[in-house]
Design a protein around this motif. Sequence first.
Motif, short mmCIF file in Angstrom:
data_model
loop_
_atom_site.label_atom_id
_atom_site.label_comp_id
_atom_site.label_asym_id
_atom_site.label_seq_id
_atom_site.Cartn_x
_atom_site.Cartn_y
_atom_site.Cartn_z
N SER A 107 -12.92 -11.92 -98.85
CA SER A 107 -14.37 -11.87 -98.75
C SER A 107 -14.74 -12.61 -97.46
N PRO A 108 -15.96 -12.48 -97.00
CA PRO A 108 -16.34 -13.22 -95.79
C PRO A 108 -16.24 -14.74 -95.97
N THR A 127 -13.34 -19.80 -95.40
CA THR A 127 -13.73 -19.55 -94.01
C THR A 127 -15.12 -20.14 -93.75
N SER A 163 -7.85 -18.81 -87.12
CA SER A 163 -8.28 -17.47 -86.68
C SER A 163 -7.59 -16.38 -87.51
N ASP A 182 -9.51 -16.12 -90.69
CA ASP A 182 -10.75 -15.38 -90.44
C ASP A 182 -10.49 -13.88 -90.32
N ASP A 183 -9.39 -13.51 -89.65
CA ASP A 183 -9.04 -12.09 -89.52
C ASP A 183 -8.75 -11.47 -90.88
N ALA A 192 -9.93 -12.49 -93.80
CA ALA A 192 -11.18 -12.44 -94.56
C ALA A 192 -12.06 -11.27 -94.11
N ALA A 193 -11.89 -10.82 -92.88
CA ALA A 193 -12.69 -9.72 -92.35
C ALA A 193 -12.09 -8.35 -92.64
#
Length: 187
Positions: free
Chosen positions: A21-22, A112, A133, A136-137, A139-140
Motif C-alpha cells: 500500500s502507499p 513508508t 528507496s 518505497d518502490d 509500496a508503489a
Amino acid sequence: DLARGVNGVGYRIAARIDGVSPAYIKSSGVRALTRSATEPSAITGGETVEQLEVEMEQHRHTHNAPGMVSLTVLNSRPPVMKERLVAYQGKLVTVQDVSGAVANGTGFAITTTAVPDLDKTNLVVGRVVAGASLVDDLAAMPAVKANSSSPFFKVAKLAGDKRADVAEKSFGRPYSKIVVVESGMAN
C-alpha cells in the motif's frame, strides 16, 4: 534472529511480500517454524505470541515515521470459526475450526509513512537504515485494489459468501511475486 536466520529459521525461507500500500509493505512471514522438540525456540513468537504481546503493551516505539520495521503480533481481523463434518468413531460429527492464519510473530511490516493503526497489531522492532528507496518502490507496485465499498461485495460479505472472504484476503496483494531472498541486520 529472524533477520539473521538463526538456526536456519528466517526470512531467507522465501517469505513473500503479500501486501503493498502507499503507507507500508507487509509479509505474513515464515509459514512454519521447524524446530527440534527438545530444544527451546530461539525465535520469540513461534506457536504463541505471549512475549510479544507483553512487549507490545509497553508501547516503547510507535509507527510514527517512514522506515519503521515491526513484527505482526495480532491478527487485524478476528478469527472466523468454520464448521465442518468429520468422521469420528463411526459417526459424522460437526467440529469448529479457526479459519485463516494465526499470527506467529514472524510476519512483518515496513512503513513508508506514519501509520498509527499498525500500533494495534504490530510491535516495532527496528528501523530501515539503508534501502528506504527499495521499500518505497515496493509500496508503489500495482496491487489488487480493496473493493470493500462495492454493493456486490457488501451483500456477499453479509450473506457469508466464501468468495467475498477470498476477495478480501487478496486486497493489497501485489500483482507481481515479491520474495525475500536475503535479510540481515545492520551493526
